[in-house]
Design a protein around this motif. Structure first.
Motif, PDB file in Angstrom:
ATOM      1  N   SER A 147       0.847  -1.199   0.000  1.00 16.06           N
ATOM      2  CA  SER A 147       0.000   0.000   0.000  1.00 16.06           C
ATOM      3  C   SER A 147       0.879   1.246   0.000  1.00 16.06           C
ATOM      4  O   SER A 147       2.094   1.161   0.246  1.00 16.06           O
ATOM      5  N   GLY A 148       0.238   2.387  -0.223  1.00 17.07           N
ATOM      6  CA  GLY A 148       0.966   3.648  -0.136  1.00 17.07           C
ATOM      7  C   GLY A 148       1.409   3.931   1.291  1.00 17.07           C
ATOM      8  O   GLY A 148       2.486   4.490   1.523  1.00 17.07           O
ATOM      9  N   THR A 149       0.576   3.554   2.243  1.00 22.77           N
ATOM     10  CA  THR A 149       0.937   3.737   3.653  1.00 22.77           C
ATOM     11  C   THR A 149       2.210   2.949   3.968  1.00 22.77           C
ATOM     12  O   THR A 149       3.141   3.467   4.589  1.00 22.77           O
TER      13      THR A 149
ATOM     14  N   ALA B 168       1.349   9.859  -3.436  1.00 21.31           N
ATOM     15  CA  ALA B 168       0.161   9.003  -3.571  1.00 21.31           C
ATOM     16  C   ALA B 168      -0.883   9.612  -4.503  1.00 21.31           C
ATOM     17  O   ALA B 168      -1.595   8.901  -5.193  1.00 21.31           O
ATOM     18  N   GLN B 169      -0.968  10.956  -4.516  1.00 21.79           N
ATOM     19  CA  GLN B 169      -2.042  11.592  -5.285  1.00 21.79           C
ATOM     20  C   GLN B 169      -1.545  12.211  -6.588  1.00 21.79           C
ATOM     21  O   GLN B 169      -2.312  12.889  -7.269  1.00 21.79           O
TER      22      GLN B 169
ATOM     23  N   ASP C 192       5.581  12.150  -0.629  1.00 14.18           N
ATOM     24  CA  ASP C 192       4.315  11.415  -0.617  1.00 14.18           C
ATOM     25  C   ASP C 192       3.638  11.719  -1.951  1.00 14.18           C
ATOM     26  O   ASP C 192       3.008  12.764  -2.126  1.00 14.18           O
TER      27      ASP C 192
ATOM     28  N   LYS D 211      -6.818   6.289  -7.051  1.00 15.55           N
ATOM     29  CA  LYS D 211      -5.683   7.162  -7.406  1.00 15.55           C
ATOM     30  C   LYS D 211      -5.515   7.236  -8.927  1.00 15.55           C
ATOM     31  O   LYS D 211      -6.078   6.421  -9.657  1.00 15.55           O
TER      32      LYS D 211
ATOM     33  N   THR E 173      -3.192  16.972   5.021  1.00 14.54           N
ATOM     34  CA  THR E 173      -2.943  15.845   4.117  1.00 14.54           C
ATOM     35  C   THR E 173      -3.847  14.707   4.563  1.00 14.54           C
ATOM     36  O   THR E 173      -4.561  14.822   5.567  1.00 14.54           O
ATOM     37  N   PHE E 174      -3.810  13.605   3.821  1.00 18.80           N
ATOM     38  CA  PHE E 174      -4.487  12.397   4.279  1.00 18.80           C
ATOM     39  C   PHE E 174      -3.763  11.902   5.531  1.00 18.80           C
ATOM     40  O   PHE E 174      -2.531  11.961   5.596  1.00 18.80           O
TER      41      PHE E 174
ATOM     42  N   VAL F 175       3.951  16.544   0.537  1.00 18.84           N
ATOM     43  CA  VAL F 175       2.832  15.786  -0.032  1.00 18.84           C
ATOM     44  C   VAL F 175       2.358  16.539  -1.267  1.00 18.84           C
ATOM     45  O   VAL F 175       2.060  17.735  -1.187  1.00 18.84           O
TER      46      VAL F 175
ATOM     47  N   ALA G 282      -2.764   9.206   6.619  1.00 14.67           N
ATOM     48  CA  ALA G 282      -1.722   8.172   6.488  1.00 14.67           C
ATOM     49  C   ALA G 282      -0.306   8.743   6.485  1.00 14.67           C
ATOM     50  O   ALA G 282       0.629   8.068   6.928  1.00 14.67           O
ATOM     51  N   THR G 283      -0.124   9.964   5.998  1.00 14.04           N
ATOM     52  CA  THR G 283       1.226  10.546   5.973  1.00 14.04           C
ATOM     53  C   THR G 283       1.766  10.644   7.404  1.00 14.04           C
ATOM     54  O   THR G 283       2.902  10.247   7.678  1.00 14.04           O
TER      55      THR G 283
ATOM     56  N   SER H 234       0.910   5.262  -4.186  1.00 12.84           N
ATOM     57  CA  SER H 234      -0.225   4.435  -3.775  1.00 12.84           C
ATOM     58  C   SER H 234      -0.974   4.019  -5.020  1.00 12.84           C
ATOM     59  O   SER H 234      -1.193   4.837  -5.919  1.00 12.84           O
TER      60      SER H 234
END
Ligand SMILES: *Cc1c(COP(=O)(O)O)cnc(C)c1O
Length: 374
Positions: free
Chosen positions: A59-61, A159-160, A157, A186, A85-86, A131, A88-89, A181
């Motif tokens: 996963s991205g996490t 992920a996005q 990060d 995504k 941010t989300f 991020v 998870a960061t 991620s």
């Protein structure tokens, strides 16, 4: 006609033949965890981003956690990251045993404000996590300076922001490590969880490879306590099909976003910016509204989906409470968490759908504007 925030079924229909074939081949191969598709995908993503190494993880996490651990970051260490941010960061930093140290975001990009990083440096600072939020690259210039002058590590990060560019370089390829991620929503999404660490540093790549499989390089001889965090063949085979389309999809996102922005800015609605250094890939299209709940209700009544990313800045989240932050610490992040609203944007969106969103948003938002214009 209801317009969703994104439409993964519509996307599947456009690539169904190739996806079904890829899935069938994996089923027939009998090889499911890591394997030839993961190896190929790692090569293809590394080439796409222009880096030497890519390591698929679960996963991205996990990509964030394993990157931090590969860099030896843990208890007693501080990691600077944006308050907006989300979760998870920040969660990844805490899972690695380190302490997140927040800074506010830049009001025009929603990404961490490099100027504020300097004031938060201590002798314990080990890394910075920019991020690239919503698909817009963070300004990396100051971070790159801090990296060379203080030896701080930079973990992106990403992920996005798969496919986004900072001064012509792909985001994720600029810092010491980039974390991807493949969560289904995504820009490059699997049909399940997945993630990847990309880097030009052979040491980091080898550490992440070790950590993703129980901390061993030689099977059954662990060197450290690692994880079970691997990418599977099904997801990798699916992602290899989708990677061939991601540039066209991102171009389409940009084109739709431009049409939105042209219309909305003429109405005085706050629209996303694109910094001069940036190529935005619009993971989300986020506008600013004052009476957000009312606007959301109106949109929903007219069949247009919307969502809030994110209703709470990270420094005010439950797990961060013990860190001693309070309301008012990061005003730009806090205001963003009250006013941001994502509206439908996905590559398969039709002209008719776009037109409908334009009209419905205009109706939902304009009464407020009449109030503020004397
Ligand atoms: C999605 C996301 C993550 C986590 O990725 P998962 O694959 O869901 O674990 C981390 N950071 C940001 C900014 C994200 O959007």
């Amino acid at each position: 006609m209801t317009i969703p925030l994104m439409d993964l079924q519509a996307q599947y229909r456009t690539i169904q033949g190739d996806i079904d074939k890829a899935i069938r081949e994996v089923m027939e191969s009998g090889h499911f965890i890591l394997g030839p598709n993961v190896n190929q995908l790692e090569r293809e993503v590394a080439d796409y981003l222009g880096v030497d190494h890519a390591v698929g993880v679960a996963s991205g996490t996990d990509a964030l956690v394993l990157s931090l651990r590969a860099l030896g970051i843990g208890p007693g260490d501080e990691v600077i990251m944006p308050a907006y941010t989300f979760f998870a960061t920040a969660g990844a930093v805490m899972l690695a045993g380190a302490t997140p140290v927040f800074v506010d975001i830049h009001p025009e990009t929603y990404c961490l404000d490099g100027e504020q990083v300097v004031g938060r440096l201590t002798s314990r600072t080990k890394a910075i996590i920019p991020v690239h939020l919503y698909g817009h690259p963070a300004d990396m210039s100051l971070l790159e300076e801090l990296r060379s002058s203080y030896g701080l590590k930079v973990i992106e990060d990403n992920a996005q922001a798969f496919g986004a560019e900072y001064r012509g370089r792909k985001t994720g390829s600029i810092g010491d490590a980039g974390c991807l991620s493949f969560f289904p929503s995504k820009n490059l999404g699997a049909y399940g969880d997945g993630g990847m660490v990309v880097t030009n540093d052979g040491f980091i790549a080898e550490e992440v490879r070790k950590l993703r499989t129980h901390g061993w390089r030689k099977k059954y001889y662990p060197e450290v306590v690692g994880y079970n965090s691997r990418l599977d063949e099904l997801q990798a085979a699916i992602l290899r099909v989708k990677l061939r389309h991601v540039d066209a999809w991102n171009d389409r996102r940009r084109s739709l976003a431009n049409q939105y922005s042209r219309h909305f800015s003429s109405l005085g609605i706050g629209v996303p910016n694109e910094a001069p250094y940036a190529r935005h890939v619009f993971h989300l299209y986020v506008i600013r509204v004052k009476e957000r709940e009312k606007v959301q209700q109106q949109l929903s009544k007219e069949g247009v989906a919307s969502a809030v990313y994110y209703p709470q800045p990270v420094h005010l989240s439950g797990p961060c409470r013990p860190l001693g932050y309070d309301e008012g610490n990061f005003p730009v992040s806090e205001l963003a968490s009250q006013e941001t609203l994502a509206i439908p944007l996905y590559p398969e969106m039709s002209v008719e759908q776009l037109q409908k969103v334009l009209e419905v948003v205009e109706l939902a938002v304009s009464p407020q504007h009449e109030l503020v214009i004397p």
